[in-house]
Design an enzyme around this catalytic site. Structure first.
Site, mmCIF file in Angstrom:
data_model
loop_
_atom_site.group_PDB
_atom_site.id
_atom_site.type_symbol
_atom_site.label_atom_id
_atom_site.label_comp_id
_atom_site.label_asym_id
_atom_site.label_seq_id
_atom_site.Cartn_x
_atom_site.Cartn_y
_atom_site.Cartn_z
ATOM 1 N N ARG A 83 22.659 7.962 -72.284
ATOM 2 C CA ARG A 83 21.283 8.341 -71.957
ATOM 3 C C ARG A 83 20.918 7.812 -70.576
ATOM 4 N NH1 ARG A 83 17.580 5.850 -75.462
ATOM 5 N NH2 ARG A 83 19.099 4.185 -75.536
ATOM 6 N N LYS A 91 28.403 -2.015 -80.674
ATOM 7 C CA LYS A 91 28.175 -0.571 -80.665
ATOM 8 C C LYS A 91 29.434 0.211 -81.056
ATOM 9 C CE LYS A 91 25.867 2.967 -77.958
ATOM 10 N NZ LYS A 91 24.644 3.202 -77.214
ATOM 11 N N ARG A 150 18.043 -10.210 -81.312
ATOM 12 C CA ARG A 150 19.124 -11.200 -81.474
ATOM 13 C C ARG A 150 19.632 -11.105 -82.889
ATOM 14 N NH1 ARG A 150 20.204 -12.287 -77.132
ATOM 15 N NH2 ARG A 150 18.843 -13.059 -75.508
HETATM 16 C C1 BT5 Z 1 24.539 6.636 -75.793
HETATM 17 O O1 BT5 Z 1 23.923 6.339 -74.608
HETATM 18 O O2 BT5 Z 1 24.803 5.859 -76.650
HETATM 19 C C2 BT5 Z 1 24.899 8.107 -75.920
HETATM 20 C C3 BT5 Z 1 26.366 8.339 -76.021
HETATM 21 C C4 BT5 Z 1 26.664 9.791 -76.298
HETATM 22 C C5 BT5 Z 1 28.105 10.125 -76.071
HETATM 23 C C6 BT5 Z 1 28.429 11.519 -76.523
HETATM 24 S S1 BT5 Z 1 30.139 11.845 -76.496
HETATM 25 C C7 BT5 Z 1 29.851 13.519 -76.795
HETATM 26 C C8 BT5 Z 1 28.646 13.886 -75.943
HETATM 27 N N1 BT5 Z 1 29.055 14.255 -74.619
HETATM 28 C C9 BT5 Z 1 28.604 13.387 -73.688
HETATM 29 O O3 BT5 Z 1 28.826 13.467 -72.466
HETATM 30 N N2 BT5 Z 1 27.876 12.432 -74.296
HETATM 31 C C10 BT5 Z 1 27.800 12.640 -75.721
HETATM 32 P P1 BT5 Z 1 23.265 4.943 -74.256
HETATM 33 O O4 BT5 Z 1 22.388 4.473 -75.375
HETATM 34 O O5 BT5 Z 1 22.670 5.143 -72.925
HETATM 35 O O6 BT5 Z 1 24.487 3.962 -74.173
HETATM 36 C C11 BT5 Z 1 25.314 3.927 -73.035
HETATM 37 C C12 BT5 Z 1 25.813 2.503 -72.862
HETATM 38 O O7 BT5 Z 1 26.723 2.180 -73.948
HETATM 39 C C13 BT5 Z 1 26.614 2.289 -71.592
HETATM 40 O O8 BT5 Z 1 25.793 1.912 -70.530
HETATM 41 C C14 BT5 Z 1 27.599 1.184 -71.976
HETATM 42 O O9 BT5 Z 1 26.992 -0.075 -71.868
HETATM 43 C C15 BT5 Z 1 27.827 1.439 -73.446
HETATM 44 N N3 BT5 Z 1 29.037 2.238 -73.699
HETATM 45 C C16 BT5 Z 1 29.629 3.170 -72.903
HETATM 46 N N4 BT5 Z 1 30.677 3.724 -73.516
HETATM 47 C C17 BT5 Z 1 30.764 3.139 -74.730
HETATM 48 C C18 BT5 Z 1 31.635 3.292 -75.818
HETATM 49 N N5 BT5 Z 1 32.629 4.192 -75.843
HETATM 50 N N6 BT5 Z 1 31.431 2.497 -76.909
HETATM 51 C C19 BT5 Z 1 30.434 1.596 -76.950
HETATM 52 N N7 BT5 Z 1 29.558 1.415 -75.943
HETATM 53 C C20 BT5 Z 1 29.731 2.179 -74.852
#
Ligand code: BT5
Length: 322
Positions: A120, A186, A321
């Site tokens: 996001r 996460k 927390r």
């Molecule tokens: C999300 O954003 O959690 C939304 C993720 C949605 C991904 C899906 S995959 C299919 C579809 N196509 C796309 O291009 N996107 C969607 P947000 O709440 O903003 O979290 C992003 C943050 O999570 C990043 O800034 C990292 O800190 C962390 N992050 C990034 N990749 C991660 C992963 N694979 N697993 C856990 N944390 C992650």
């Protein structure tokens, strides 16, 4: 089939294969094989190489397979199977659906790899090849935009239901609005994008990223993460997870189209990790601490501030927390 796909299929069994054998099978020189191995590493796959044995993918790889995924769909979702596409590589599954002109064709997309996976607010989603699930679905809704803001909560609930169906139910829950956490780390995230009104309907693209077995994230993740492998301590069945996730998401989209968010509220309360906790909510330039009171019927986050006022939010980040 590309040479990259061919070599990945051979190496997916997790066993060692010598450069020579690989060269013979693909009719390529040793140096061409070496280049492919380099590319595989760039995709974020952990490759082990040993002098006399050759190369292997640590823990193997279960590539996505449409038939296998479809086998987990229930009868009600049969119709959807012809709209599914699986790609080896996309910039982002959400972006792909946004750019599709022919709206009746593919509306369900999986990718093995996303070069620009989106989180996001312009953040990135770490999307190495073949190790996680990246799924997007496009659907039309004859609802107003406020109602559609609940879709990301519905998608988050879907992930929990999928995990339950896969046999995982302990220590998992949702942090509003879209973080699916296991023991505070996460595991999955949701990105819903809503597009302009056409004939009194909005189009939404619902994207879900679920970590299955992420060997080495090649981005530095600022927040702690986990995957299914860490939870179950065994090599996950990726197609099963993809199938269960798609099945539940299709069922939930239908339910949401028919009855809105109401049928999901009880489930949200069950999975809410934040209610009753002292939290800080960041929404735009605002940063407010207080006690989380759960959500209202429209999926808005409710926070009681230090003066006892109850505030509601449609977007923001919650930190707490554990
Ligand atoms: C999300 O954003 O959690 C939304 C993720 C949605 C991904 C899906 S995959 C299919 C579809 N196509 C796309 O291009 N996107 C969607 P947000 O709440 O903003 O979290 C992003 C943050 O999570 C990043 O800034 C990292 O800190 C962390 N992050 C990034 N990749 C991660 C992963 N694979 N697993 C856990 N944390 C992650």
């Amino acid at each position: 089939m590309t040479n990259l796909k061919k070599i990945l299929q051979i190496l997916s069994d997790g066993n060692f294969h010598s450069g020579e054998t690989l060269g013979k099978k693909l009719t390529l020189t040793r140096s061409a094989i070496w280049k492919l191995i380099k590319k595989i590493k760039q995709l974020g796959i952990e490759i082990e190489s040993k002098t006399n044995l050759g190369y292997r993918i640590v823990n193997g790889l279960e590539l996505l397979d449409k038939k296998n995924i479809i086998s987990f769909l229930s009868k009600e979702n049969n119709e959807s199977t012809k709209h599914i596409a699986i790609f080896d590589e996309l910039t982002s599954t959400n972006t792909y659906l946004e750019q599709q002109q022919n709206l009746s064709d593919v509306s369900i997309v999986f990718a093995e790899y996303q070069s620009v996976g989106k989180g996001r607010l312009g953040r990135k989603w770490n999307s190495p090849f073949g190790q996680n699930i990246y799924l997007s679905i496009r659907a039309n809704f004859s609802k107003n935009v406020t109602d559609l803001s609940c879709l990301s909560l519905v998608a988050a609930i879907t992930v929990i239901q999928t995990l339950n169906a896969y046999g995982i139910s302990n220590d998992i829950g949702i942090k509003w609005p879209n973080d699916i956490l296991w023991q505070g780390k996460k595991l999955a995230g949701v990105l819903v994008e809503v597009f302009g009104e056409l004939h009194h309907a909005y189009t939404a693209i619902i994207g879900i990223g679920l970590n299955v077995m992420m060997s080495k994230p090649n981005l530095s993740l600022e927040q702690s993460w986990c995957d299914i492998f860490q939870i179950t301590n065994s090599v996950p069945k990726r197609n099963k997870l993809a199938g269960l996730l798609l099945n539940q998401l299709l069922l939930n989209i239908n339910k949401f189209q028919e009855a809105g968010f109401k049928p999901f509220i009880e489930l949200w309360e069950k999975y809410d990790l934040v209610k009753g906790k002292t939290v800080t909510l960041i929404s735009g330039a605002k940063k407010i601490s207080g006690i989380a009171l759960g959500i209202d019927n429209n999926g808005r986050f409710l926070l009681q501030d230090s003066k006892g006022n109850i505030l509601s939010f449609t977007s923001g980040e919650v930190s707490l927390r554990f």
